[in-house]
Design an enzyme around this catalytic site. Structure first.
Site, mmCIF file in Angstrom:
data_model
loop_
_atom_site.group_PDB
_atom_site.id
_atom_site.type_symbol
_atom_site.label_atom_id
_atom_site.label_comp_id
_atom_site.label_asym_id
_atom_site.label_seq_id
_atom_site.Cartn_x
_atom_site.Cartn_y
_atom_site.Cartn_z
ATOM 1 N N ASP A 1 0.841 -1.178 -0.087
ATOM 2 C CA ASP A 1 0.036 0.050 -0.063
ATOM 3 C C ASP A 1 0.620 1.159 -0.055
ATOM 4 O OD1 ASP A 1 -2.248 -1.432 -0.001
ATOM 5 O OD2 ASP A 1 -2.764 -1.392 2.320
ATOM 6 N N ASN B 1 -3.864 9.559 1.256
ATOM 7 C CA ASN B 1 -4.229 9.156 2.569
ATOM 8 C C ASN B 1 -4.578 10.341 3.655
ATOM 9 O OD1 ASN B 1 -4.561 6.366 2.153
ATOM 10 N ND2 ASN B 1 -2.974 5.719 3.340
ATOM 11 N N SER C 1 -6.318 7.518 10.667
ATOM 12 C CA SER C 1 -7.405 8.120 11.301
ATOM 13 C C SER C 1 -8.161 7.117 11.950
ATOM 14 C CB SER C 1 -8.133 9.150 10.406
ATOM 15 O OG SER C 1 -8.703 8.331 9.363
#
Length: 281
Positions: free
Chosen positions: A61, A134, A178
């Site tokens: 990722d 992101n 988050s």
């Protein structure tokens, strides 16, 4: 589709044999295909990348995040072959690579446009493009002391609190940092931004979702050292100014999604519910 890029993370276990097989799979579908190989995203941000029809990412990722930032200006779609740990964005496993390439050339896919963020530092000339897929995070430095932040949304004061830091995340980033800070999982095609405080010194300060067109100003009111700005957990910069502005970028990440991939299944197996009772039938 004839111009294919391959971006390889050299820290991952990617042998020459694997690369040769990928070349073979591509040429089986299109004998005239031109393939350009990049290593660790070097050269991806050059103007020549605009000619690429798609970029395959061999990594995890994190490699997807770096590729997305490098190609954002060129509108080039990407997809990932997972050679990392989680593989939430790089969702194709190596054993499914041949099938994915076949579907790519048959046009059996869709493209998801994902929101990206940009960041401006007040009083500093824009020398860098602070783009993120992101999240953008403003945190305290190395000292174990909290910082006082004041948040404004579209120039209207929202709240002030002391905390270790502040996360501004996209829907794509809602399953990253988050999430660990108590933020919600946000469906990836929604046009929203998320503010998530990191360890706030108040029970009443919670994450909030905002309209995707919102402008977020973070002012540092009390600090013991220069705070740190982190882009996608990969780029790092000490901030000497007292105000940071974060908003939606005009650029988007174009992710290739194959029709046999189910977002909720990936969410269950790789992020949310790794227990037998949630595996389904």
């Amino acid at each position: 589709m004839k111009n294919i890029g391959i971006n390889i993370n050299t820290d991952k276990d990617i042998s020459r044999n694997i690369l040769d097989k990928i070349f073979q799979y591509i040429h089986e579908e299109c004998s005239e295909a031109k393939i350009k190989v990049f290593y660790d995203s070097k050269g991806l941000d050059n103007e020549e990348s605009r000619a690429l029809d798609a970029v395959m990412v061999l990594g995890g990722d994190g490699t997807i995040l770096g590729t997305a930032r490098a190609l954002a200006k060129y509108d080039v779609p990407i997809f990932g072959i997972n050679r990392g740990h989680l593989g939430f964005l790089a969702e194709i496993e190596l054993e499914d690579c041949k099938k994915a390439i076949k579907n790519l050339f048959k046009g059996q896919y869709k493209i998801e446009d994902r929101i990206m963020l940009k960041c401006d530092l007040k009083g500093i000339d824009k020398k860098d493009d602070f783009l993120a897929l992101n999240d953008i995070v403003l945190t305290k430095g190395n000292l174990s002391r909290i910082v006082k932040y004041s948040i404004y949304v579209d120039d209207v004061w929202y709240t002030t609190f002391v905390a270790d830091g502040v996360i501004v995340a996209t829907p794509t980033g809602s399953t990253a940092y988050s999430l660990s800070a108590g933020g919600p999982i946000v469906y990836p095609d929604l046009d929203v931004l998320e503010i998530a405080p990191i360890c706030p010194h108040s029970l009443g300060i919670r994450p909030i979702l905002l309209n995707g067109n919102s402008k977020i100003n973070i002012r540092v009111l009390k600090k013991y050292e220069d705070p740190v700005l982190t882009i996608d957990g990969q780029r790092y910069k000490k901030v000497t100014v007292n105000e940071v502005t974060i908003s939606k970028s005009e650029y988007k990440c174009r992710l290739i999604k194959f029709k046999d991939k189910d977002y909720f299944k990936i969410l269950r197996t790789k992020i949310s519910y790794r227990s037998r009772e949630c595996e389904g039938e």
